[in-house]
Design a protein around this motif. Sequence first.
Motif, PDB file in Angstrom:
ATOM      1  N   ASP A  40       0.518  -1.465  -0.028  1.00 27.87           N
ATOM      2  CA  ASP A  40       0.623  -0.115  -0.184  1.00 27.87           C
ATOM      3  C   ASP A  40       0.786   1.695   0.123  1.00 27.87           C
ATOM      4  N   ASP A  41       1.725   1.051  -0.088  1.00 27.05           N
ATOM      5  CA  ASP A  41       3.080   2.393  -0.162  1.00 27.05           C
ATOM      6  C   ASP A  41       3.952   2.462  -0.915  1.00 27.05           C
ATOM      7  N   TYR A  42       3.901   3.107  -1.743  1.00 32.57           N
ATOM      8  CA  TYR A  42       4.637   3.088  -2.983  1.00 32.57           C
ATOM      9  C   TYR A  42       5.716   3.841  -2.624  1.00 32.57           C
ATOM     10  N   THR A  43       6.081   3.971  -1.890  1.00 35.13           N
ATOM     11  CA  THR A  43       7.326   4.656  -1.445  1.00 35.13           C
ATOM     12  C   THR A  43       8.516   4.119  -0.901  1.00 35.13           C
ATOM     13  N   GLU A  44       8.047   2.989  -0.097  1.00 39.37           N
ATOM     14  CA  GLU A  44       8.403   2.038   0.748  1.00 39.37           C
ATOM     15  C   GLU A  44       8.700   1.122  -0.088  1.00 39.37           C
ATOM     16  N   TRP A  45       8.320   1.048  -1.289  1.00 38.77           N
ATOM     17  CA  TRP A  45       8.579  -0.875  -2.474  1.00 38.77           C
ATOM     18  C   TRP A  45       9.535   0.083  -3.940  1.00 38.77           C
ATOM     19  N   CYS A  46       9.572   0.975  -3.591  1.00 40.16           N
ATOM     20  CA  CYS A  46      10.638   1.782  -4.502  1.00 40.16           C
ATOM     21  C   CYS A  46      11.383   1.848  -3.821  1.00 40.16           C
ATOM     22  N   LYS A  47      11.968   1.950  -2.455  1.00 38.96           N
ATOM     23  CA  LYS A  47      12.925   1.335  -1.696  1.00 38.96           C
ATOM     24  C   LYS A  47      13.237   0.419  -1.295  1.00 38.96           C
ATOM     25  N   SER A  48      12.703  -1.101  -1.178  1.00 38.11           N
ATOM     26  CA  SER A  48      13.217  -2.659  -1.114  1.00 38.11           C
ATOM     27  C   SER A  48      13.407  -2.698  -2.896  1.00 38.11           C
ATOM     28  N   ILE A  49      12.807  -2.172  -3.834  1.00 33.41           N
ATOM     29  CA  ILE A  49      13.494  -2.250  -5.462  1.00 33.41           C
ATOM     30  C   ILE A  49      14.836  -2.259  -5.275  1.00 33.41           C
ATOM     31  N   ASP A  50      15.168  -1.025  -4.620  1.00 30.59           N
ATOM     32  CA  ASP A  50      16.357  -0.400  -5.002  1.00 30.59           C
ATOM     33  C   ASP A  50      16.881  -1.992  -3.595  1.00 30.59           C
ATOM     34  N   ALA A  51      17.073  -1.688  -2.222  1.00 31.36           N
ATOM     35  CA  ALA A  51      17.927  -2.217  -1.826  1.00 31.36           C
ATOM     36  C   ALA A  51      17.486  -3.492  -2.324  1.00 31.36           C
ATOM     37  N   ASN A  52      16.860  -4.330  -3.002  1.00 29.34           N
ATOM     38  CA  ASN A  52      16.710  -5.514  -3.898  1.00 29.34           C
ATOM     39  C   ASN A  52      18.323  -5.462  -4.893  1.00 29.34           C
ATOM     40  N   LYS A  54      21.389  -4.756  -4.286  1.00 27.14           N
ATOM     41  CA  LYS A  54      22.286  -5.165  -3.903  1.00 27.14           C
ATOM     42  C   LYS A  54      22.510  -6.316  -3.008  1.00 27.14           C
ATOM     43  N   GLU A  55      23.734  -6.853  -3.095  1.00 26.55           N
ATOM     44  CA  GLU A  55      24.287  -7.991  -2.422  1.00 26.55           C
ATOM     45  C   GLU A  55      24.066  -7.239  -0.621  1.00 26.55           C
ATOM     46  N   GLU A  56      24.304  -6.851  -0.486  1.00 26.03           N
ATOM     47  CA  GLU A  56      24.757  -6.357   0.833  1.00 26.03           C
ATOM     48  C   GLU A  56      23.030  -6.037   1.415  1.00 26.03           C
ATOM     49  N   THR A  57      22.055  -5.852   0.869  1.00 22.41           N
ATOM     50  CA  THR A  57      21.256  -5.335   1.773  1.00 22.41           C
ATOM     51  C   THR A  57      19.485  -5.889   0.713  1.00 22.41           C
ATOM     52  N   VAL A  58      19.668  -7.127  -0.668  1.00 19.62           N
ATOM     53  CA  VAL A  58      18.605  -7.480  -0.692  1.00 19.62           C
ATOM     54  C   VAL A  58      18.381  -9.107   0.446  1.00 19.62           C
ATOM     55  N   ASN A  59      16.798  -8.679   0.125  1.00 27.13           N
ATOM     56  CA  ASN A  59      16.056  -9.981   0.851  1.00 27.13           C
ATOM     57  C   ASN A  59      17.016 -10.686   1.585  1.00 27.13           C
ATOM     58  N   ASN A  61      15.247 -13.827   1.572  1.00 25.46           N
ATOM     59  CA  ASN A  61      15.240 -15.139   1.205  1.00 25.46           C
ATOM     60  C   ASN A  61      14.875 -15.302  -1.108  1.00 25.46           C
ATOM     61  N   TRP A  62      15.766 -13.492  -0.796  1.00 29.14           N
ATOM     62  CA  TRP A  62      15.130 -12.928  -2.779  1.00 29.14           C
ATOM     63  C   TRP A  62      17.290 -13.189  -3.023  1.00 29.14           C
ATOM     64  N   VAL A  63      16.864 -12.700  -4.854  1.00 27.34           N
ATOM     65  CA  VAL A  63      18.068 -13.008  -5.441  1.00 27.34           C
ATOM     66  C   VAL A  63      18.047 -11.850  -6.026  1.00 27.34           C
ATOM     67  N   ILE A  64      19.097 -11.473  -6.230  1.00 26.17           N
ATOM     68  CA  ILE A  64      20.031 -10.104  -6.646  1.00 26.17           C
ATOM     69  C   ILE A  64      18.973  -9.903  -8.142  1.00 26.17           C
ATOM     70  N   THR A  65      17.986  -8.434  -7.863  1.00 23.98           N
ATOM     71  CA  THR A  65      17.171  -7.926  -9.161  1.00 23.98           C
ATOM     72  C   THR A  65      17.180  -7.074  -9.964  1.00 23.98           C
ATOM     73  N   ASP A  66      18.634  -6.876  -9.706  1.00 23.24           N
ATOM     74  CA  ASP A  66      19.625  -6.052 -11.228  1.00 23.24           C
ATOM     75  C   ASP A  66      21.359  -6.201 -10.810  1.00 23.24           C
ATOM     76  N   HIS A  67      22.059  -5.710 -11.675  1.00 19.18           N
ATOM     77  CA  HIS A  67      23.086  -5.715 -12.028  1.00 19.18           C
ATOM     78  C   HIS A  67      23.836  -4.553 -12.965  1.00 19.18           C
ATOM     79  N   PRO A  68      24.724  -4.503 -12.421  1.00 16.45           N
ATOM     80  CA  PRO A  68      25.046  -3.555 -13.469  1.00 16.45           C
ATOM     81  C   PRO A  68      25.526  -4.184 -14.747  1.00 16.45           C
ATOM     82  N   GLU A  69      26.116  -5.643 -14.247  1.00 20.35           N
ATOM     83  CA  GLU A  69      27.034  -5.888 -15.967  1.00 20.35           C
ATOM     84  C   GLU A  69      25.124  -6.832 -17.224  1.00 20.35           C
ATOM     85  N   TRP A  70      24.571  -7.143 -16.063  1.00 23.17           N
ATOM     86  CA  TRP A  70      23.352  -7.132 -17.040  1.00 23.17           C
ATOM     87  C   TRP A  70      22.582  -6.397 -17.931  1.00 23.17           C
TER      88      TRP A  70
END
Length: 73
Positions: A40-52, A54-59, A61-70
């Motif tokens: 229900d919170d778009y801003t928090e959702w954007c923050k979680s996407i950014d966190a996911n 990076k290896e240091e901040t990914v959830n 239970n998840w895998v990294i969703t983005d990588h510069p090399e990709w």
Amino acid sequence: MIQLVRPTEAMKEQAIEFRQEFFEHGEFVINGSELFDKTDDYTEWCKSIDANTKEETVNPNWVITDHPEWRSL
């Protein structure tokens, strides 16, 4: 051509309309949306996407969703 972009606050209204259109058509799961259909919170959702991105901040239970090399693939 389809261009994938990372969501931003500037896209908030469009994103919410997109989600609402799914719901209005009886679709309550948006596959690949990183739980946008469950938040229900778009801003928090954007923050979680950014966190996911990076290896240091990914959830844990998840895998990294983005990588510069990709981005060059």
